[in-house]
Enzyme design. Structure first.
Site, PDB file in Angstrom:
ATOM      1  N   SER A 189      15.093 -23.690  -7.582  1.00  0.00           N
ATOM      2  CA  SER A 189      16.349 -24.216  -7.064  1.00  0.00           C
ATOM      3  C   SER A 189      17.485 -24.255  -8.080  1.00  0.00           C
ATOM      4  CB  SER A 189      16.130 -25.593  -6.446  1.00  0.00           C
ATOM      5  OG  SER A 189      15.408 -26.421  -7.318  1.00  0.00           O
ATOM      6  N   HIS A 217      14.537 -22.364  -0.389  1.00  0.00           N
ATOM      7  CA  HIS A 217      15.737 -21.525  -0.557  1.00  0.00           C
ATOM      8  C   HIS A 217      15.531 -20.080  -0.122  1.00  0.00           C
ATOM      9  CE1 HIS A 217      17.657 -24.812  -2.683  1.00  0.00           C
ATOM     10  NE2 HIS A 217      16.503 -24.994  -3.287  1.00  0.00           N
ATOM     11  N   LYS A 249      18.820 -26.439   4.807  1.00  0.00           N
ATOM     12  CA  LYS A 249      19.562 -25.514   3.942  1.00  0.00           C
ATOM     13  C   LYS A 249      20.057 -24.339   4.799  1.00  0.00           C
ATOM     14  CE  LYS A 249      17.678 -27.689   0.014  1.00  0.00           C
ATOM     15  NZ  LYS A 249      16.454 -28.021  -0.710  1.00  0.00           N
TER      16      LYS A 249
END
Ligand SMILES: *Cc1c(COP(=O)(O)O)cnc(C)c1O
Length: 395
Positions: A189, A217, A249
């Site tokens: 991250s 992610h 996200k």
């Protein structure tokens, strides 16, 4: 002692520690946004281009998802009312699980209200006394907390240097643990780099270990249909893999899932304390996520746009003294080095209407303070050009 005297004494002790944070320049401040999450953020009446959010596909402000959320709330009410195992598992939750399992290719999935919670439900449930956990040193804080819980449950916990497959193999070879669990971020991250998942998967097979992958992610961004890092590497939905993905996200809503074999997921459902002892997320969130998954699956145009913006940024900053870390993902860290210059650069960008957060130790190793640039499909070509121009002038 009167209650306000007690409070004064207890508070004074905390205040002293807060002061210590302040003197080392590590006090954190929140900015209040007067606008929804998107390419622009309004803060104190000022418009800034937002390079701080993890909204990689620009779905957080998507009107179709917002509509699905609103319609879901009108149909299913505001709250789930209980945990999944009591009476809080509603039809939209069930539909979302099925959809995630179909999308990721794993036989079964569970959903959680946050990724933090999902991670707490996996490793400490899988690893206790007599077992061993092998974790990358740069894993996300939630995986580190999960590892601490596993340790409290009696597991032997070892951390290997970042992406060091040889070190991991040594640890696995030396281990006599009954159950071995390898835990890694798929996309790190703060660096944006990928774990060498094919090599790690091969080690998991060789040493008969579980492999827990946090794809916070990668999900929505990488691989065919945005399936994530496993798709990117063309790895199978193996029964030894537990795949965690976050839904706040790229998916633009909130929550998380864990996908795996039917047995592994049943095990988490029966034994995962962080799954069992918490209220299910509001069913309307599941309705919004069903819409979001549909948009992700059909989101090749968004992903192509995101990749074009990432390429534009990398090309544009190639000649700069400060270097971008080698990252293929939406996380593009520009390493500055010391804390003060990183913070000063972030501040100078802010004054030009560009919001790019500075990340300092202990979040990243000492001497590697950086700007963490988050690219989104919502950014325009002109937005990226503006950032490149400012960075060239300021650095
Ligand atoms: C954000 C993040 C999480 C936590 O997910 P939330 O849904 O925000 O709680 C877990 N792991 C990684 C790698 C993350 O980046």
């Amino acid at each position: 002692m009167t209650s306000h005297l007690i409070e004064d004494r207890l508070s004074a002790e905390l205040a002293a520690q807060l002061k210590e944070l302040a003197t080392t320049g590590l006090t954190r401040r929140r900015r209040v946004l007067e606008s929804p999450c998107g390419r622009l953020a309004t803060v104190d009446g000022k418009n800034v281009l937002n390079f701080a959010a993890n909204d990689y596909l620009g779905l957080a402000g998507n009107a179709e998802i917002a509509r699905a959320l609103a319609d879901g709330a009108l149909q299913w009410g505001a709250g789930a009312g209980a945990s999944h195992l009591v009476s809080g598992h509603l039809a939209p939750h069930e539909a979302l699980e099925k959809e995630i399992s179909a999308f990721t290719g794993f036989p079964r999935a569970l959903t959680f209200s946050t990724g933090y919670l999902a991670n707490l439900a996996v490793t400490p449930t899988l690893a206790g006394r007599g077992d061993a956990v092998f974790a990358d040193k740069l894993n996300h804080a939630s995986l580190i907390d999960a590892m601490q819980l596993a340790k409290a449950n009696g597991a032997d916990v070892q951390r290997y240097p970042h992406n060091d497959v040889a070190a991991l193999e040594k640890m696995l070879a030396a281990s006599t643990a009954a159950r071995k669990v390898i835990v890694t971020d798929a996309v790190f991250s703060m660096d944006g780099d990928l774990a060498p998942l094919p090599l790690i998967f091969a080690l998991a097979e060789r040493y008969d270990a579980w492999l827990v992958i946090d794809d916070a992610h990668g999900f929505g961004v990488l691989g065919p249909y945005g399936q994530g890092s496993l798709g990117h590497f063309n790895l199978p939905a193996s029964p030894r893999v537990l795949l965690m993905g976050t839904l706040g996200k790229a998916a633009g809503v909130g929550g998380a899932f864990v996908a795996g074999s039917a047995t592994a997921i049943e095990y988490l459902l029966q034994k995962g304390r962080a799954y069992i002892f918490t209220t299910a997320q509001p069913p309307a969130i599941a309705c919004a996520l069903l819409k979001s998954l549909h948009l992700i699956k059909n989101g090749d145009t968004l992903r192509a746009k995101l990749m074009a913006r990432i390429g534009q940024l990398r090309d544009g900053l190639a000649g700069l003294q400060l270097k971008l870390l080698p990252s293929l993902t939406a996380i593009q860290p520009l390493v500055v080095g010391e804390n003060d210059p990183a913070v000063a650069l972030s501040k100078a960008l802010w004054e030009r209407g560009l919001w790019v957060p500075a990340i300092r130790p202990p979040t990243v190793p000492k001497g590697t303070a950086r700007l963490r640039i988050s690219v989104s499909a919502a950014h325009t070509e002109a937005d990226i050009t503006q950032l490149i121009t400012a960075l060239k002038e300021l650095s």
